[in-house]
Scaffold this motif. Structure first.
Motif, mmCIF file in Angstrom:
data_model
loop_
_atom_site.group_PDB
_atom_site.id
_atom_site.type_symbol
_atom_site.label_atom_id
_atom_site.label_comp_id
_atom_site.label_asym_id
_atom_site.label_seq_id
_atom_site.Cartn_x
_atom_site.Cartn_y
_atom_site.Cartn_z
ATOM 1 N N LYS A 48 0.836 -1.208 0.000
ATOM 2 C CA LYS A 48 0.000 0.000 0.000
ATOM 3 C C LYS A 48 0.869 1.256 0.000
ATOM 4 C CE LYS A 48 -3.955 -2.150 2.181
ATOM 5 N NZ LYS A 48 -4.796 -2.278 3.358
ATOM 6 N N LEU A 49 1.962 1.226 0.737
ATOM 7 C CA LEU A 49 2.886 2.360 0.732
ATOM 8 C C LEU A 49 3.474 2.553 -0.669
ATOM 9 C CD1 LEU A 49 4.726 1.601 4.086
ATOM 10 C CD2 LEU A 49 3.013 3.382 3.713
ATOM 11 N N ARG A 50 3.861 1.459 -1.294
ATOM 12 C CA ARG A 50 4.414 1.516 -2.651
ATOM 13 C C ARG A 50 3.380 2.059 -3.642
ATOM 14 N NH1 ARG A 50 9.186 -0.891 -3.886
ATOM 15 N NH2 ARG A 50 10.117 -2.200 -2.297
ATOM 16 N N ALA A 51 2.121 1.702 -3.439
ATOM 17 C CA ALA A 51 1.055 2.104 -4.361
ATOM 18 C C ALA A 51 0.854 3.623 -4.379
ATOM 19 C CB ALA A 51 -0.254 1.406 -3.994
ATOM 20 N N VAL A 52 1.384 4.315 -3.377
ATOM 21 C CA VAL A 52 1.316 5.779 -3.352
ATOM 22 C C VAL A 52 2.688 6.384 -3.643
ATOM 23 C CG1 VAL A 52 0.839 7.815 -1.940
ATOM 24 C CG2 VAL A 52 -0.602 5.775 -1.712
ATOM 25 N N ARG A 53 3.690 5.946 -2.927
ATOM 26 C CA ARG A 53 5.008 6.584 -3.042
ATOM 27 C C ARG A 53 5.636 6.429 -4.423
ATOM 28 N NH1 ARG A 53 8.063 5.064 2.519
ATOM 29 N NH2 ARG A 53 9.866 5.456 1.179
ATOM 30 N N GLU A 54 5.504 5.265 -5.035
ATOM 31 C CA GLU A 54 6.150 5.075 -6.337
ATOM 32 C C GLU A 54 5.480 5.897 -7.443
ATOM 33 O OE1 GLU A 54 7.088 0.930 -6.963
ATOM 34 O OE2 GLU A 54 8.284 0.900 -5.115
ATOM 35 N N PRO A 55 4.150 5.945 -7.548
ATOM 36 C CA PRO A 55 3.564 6.822 -8.571
ATOM 37 C C PRO A 55 3.914 8.297 -8.353
ATOM 38 C CG PRO A 55 1.914 5.276 -7.805
ATOM 39 C CD PRO A 55 3.114 5.116 -6.918
ATOM 40 N N VAL A 56 3.924 8.744 -7.101
ATOM 41 C CA VAL A 56 4.178 10.158 -6.823
ATOM 42 C C VAL A 56 5.653 10.493 -6.976
ATOM 43 C CG1 VAL A 56 4.117 11.968 -5.050
ATOM 44 C CG2 VAL A 56 2.148 10.435 -5.348
ATOM 45 N N PHE A 57 6.505 9.795 -6.244
ATOM 46 C CA PHE A 57 7.915 10.174 -6.229
ATOM 47 C C PHE A 57 8.701 9.644 -7.432
ATOM 48 C CE2 PHE A 57 6.989 10.351 -1.533
ATOM 49 C CZ PHE A 57 7.002 11.726 -1.465
ATOM 50 N N VAL A 58 8.533 8.376 -7.750
ATOM 51 C CA VAL A 58 9.347 7.762 -8.796
ATOM 52 C C VAL A 58 8.836 8.133 -10.195
ATOM 53 C CG1 VAL A 58 10.235 5.584 -9.722
ATOM 54 C CG2 VAL A 58 10.023 5.896 -7.238
ATOM 55 N N LEU A 59 7.525 7.974 -10.432
ATOM 56 C CA LEU A 59 6.994 8.249 -11.766
ATOM 57 C C LEU A 59 6.811 9.745 -12.023
ATOM 58 C CD1 LEU A 59 4.402 5.339 -12.091
ATOM 59 C CD2 LEU A 59 6.732 5.452 -12.989
ATOM 60 N N GLU A 60 6.082 10.447 -11.146
ATOM 61 C CA GLU A 60 5.820 11.874 -11.372
ATOM 62 C C GLU A 60 7.072 12.730 -11.228
ATOM 63 O OE1 GLU A 60 2.662 13.889 -9.232
ATOM 64 O OE2 GLU A 60 1.530 12.011 -9.169
ATOM 65 N N GLN A 61 7.791 12.519 -10.121
ATOM 66 C CA GLN A 61 8.891 13.423 -9.782
ATOM 67 C C GLN A 61 10.260 12.905 -10.191
ATOM 68 O OE1 GLN A 61 8.379 14.514 -5.661
ATOM 69 N NE2 GLN A 61 6.352 15.356 -6.042
ATOM 70 N N GLN A 62 10.308 11.715 -10.769
ATOM 71 C CA GLN A 62 11.547 11.142 -11.294
ATOM 72 C C GLN A 62 12.622 10.922 -10.230
ATOM 73 O OE1 GLN A 62 11.702 10.200 -14.774
ATOM 74 N NE2 GLN A 62 9.535 10.487 -14.311
ATOM 75 N N VAL A 63 12.198 10.647 -8.998
ATOM 76 C CA VAL A 63 13.152 10.281 -7.949
ATOM 77 C C VAL A 63 13.584 8.841 -8.226
ATOM 78 C CG1 VAL A 63 13.436 9.829 -5.475
ATOM 79 C CG2 VAL A 63 12.125 11.835 -6.244
ATOM 80 N N PRO A 64 14.877 8.567 -8.264
ATOM 81 C CA PRO A 64 15.323 7.193 -8.493
ATOM 82 C C PRO A 64 14.758 6.243 -7.429
ATOM 83 C CG PRO A 64 17.164 8.705 -8.702
ATOM 84 C CD PRO A 64 16.010 9.496 -8.149
ATOM 85 N N LEU A 65 14.306 5.092 -7.873
ATOM 86 C CA LEU A 65 13.728 4.097 -6.961
ATOM 87 C C LEU A 65 14.679 3.788 -5.807
ATOM 88 C CD1 LEU A 65 11.261 2.278 -6.500
ATOM 89 C CD2 LEU A 65 12.411 0.531 -7.871
ATOM 90 N N ALA A 66 15.968 3.729 -6.092
ATOM 91 C CA ALA A 66 16.962 3.421 -5.058
ATOM 92 C C ALA A 66 17.006 4.490 -3.963
ATOM 93 C CB ALA A 66 18.345 3.262 -5.678
ATOM 94 N N LEU A 67 16.621 5.732 -4.283
ATOM 95 C CA LEU A 67 16.592 6.795 -3.276
ATOM 96 C C LEU A 67 15.261 6.839 -2.529
ATOM 97 C CD1 LEU A 67 18.302 9.798 -5.115
ATOM 98 C CD2 LEU A 67 19.295 8.237 -3.422
ATOM 99 N N GLU A 68 14.208 6.371 -3.173
ATOM 100 C CA GLU A 68 12.886 6.458 -2.560
ATOM 101 C C GLU A 68 12.752 5.541 -1.347
ATOM 102 O OE1 GLU A 68 9.266 7.147 -1.229
ATOM 103 O OE2 GLU A 68 10.535 8.418 -2.430
ATOM 104 N N TRP A 69 13.256 4.350 -1.440
ATOM 105 C CA TRP A 69 13.157 3.385 -0.335
ATOM 106 C C TRP A 69 14.503 3.339 0.363
ATOM 107 C CZ3 TRP A 69 8.388 2.149 0.758
ATOM 108 C CH2 TRP A 69 7.444 2.347 -0.242
ATOM 109 N N ASP A 70 14.508 3.592 1.685
ATOM 110 C CA ASP A 70 15.776 3.669 2.395
ATOM 111 C C ASP A 70 15.770 2.779 3.635
ATOM 112 O OD1 ASP A 70 14.388 5.083 4.414
ATOM 113 O OD2 ASP A 70 14.983 7.016 3.591
ATOM 114 N N ALA A 71 16.933 2.702 4.259
ATOM 115 C CA ALA A 71 17.092 1.852 5.443
ATOM 116 C C ALA A 71 16.257 2.348 6.617
ATOM 117 C CB ALA A 71 18.567 1.772 5.831
#
Length: 148
Positions: free
Chosen positions: A19-42
């Motif tokens: 569910k977190l991915r279903a929001v964060r990836e469309p917003v940050f990764v797809l819309e804002q072009q944040v690299p996936l490796a930066l979006e999810w962190d330790a």
């Protein structure tokens, strides 16, 4: 059913990651072009996460509180923006920080969102900087006087 009805819940990172991915990836990764490796962190497993769910229990927004007393990863799906979801998420996260006894909470606001956070009592600090290629401003909210 009330149109645009949603609710905010505390999320469990391990249980609710899809569910977190279903929001964060469309917003940050797809819309804002944040690299996936930066979006999810330790930090993700160490944070308190919240989710906004629509009337059909679909995830529409998210945010987190980090152990460093910061709010982060605030995101609302495009079709839900301007409908109070961000306000609801922020109020819930501030409430969690207050319940934890934090004297303040800070965040890294995208420059476009500074007005949103100012409206909620956050104060800008320092210079604007780039984070993941996006201009940001550090902002802090004094919780000792917030809501009094």
């Amino acid at each position: 059913m009330i149109q645009n009805a949603f609710r905010i819940i505390d999320a469990d990172y391990a249980r609710d990651i899809a569910k977190l991915r279903a929001v964060r990836e469309p917003v940050f990764v797809l819309e804002q072009q944040v690299p996936l490796a930066l979006e999810w962190d330790a930090l993700d497993p160490e944070c308190r996460h919240v989710l906004a769910l629509d009337a059909n229990e679909r995830p529409i927004g998210t945010g987190r509180l980090t152990p460093m007393r910061t709010i982060g990863r605030m995101a609302v799906l495009a079709e839900w923006r301007g409908k109070g979801v961000g306000d609801g998420l922020l109020h819930h996260l501030i409430g969690l920080a207050q319940a934890a006894g934090w004297p303040s909470v800070s965040l890294h606001a995208q420059v476009e969102a500074i007005g949103f956070y100012l409206k909620h009592g956050f104060m800008a600090e320092g210079d604007i900087y780039n984070e993941a290629g996006i201009p940001h401003q550090t902002m802090t909210l004094d919780l000792t006087s917030h809501g009094n």
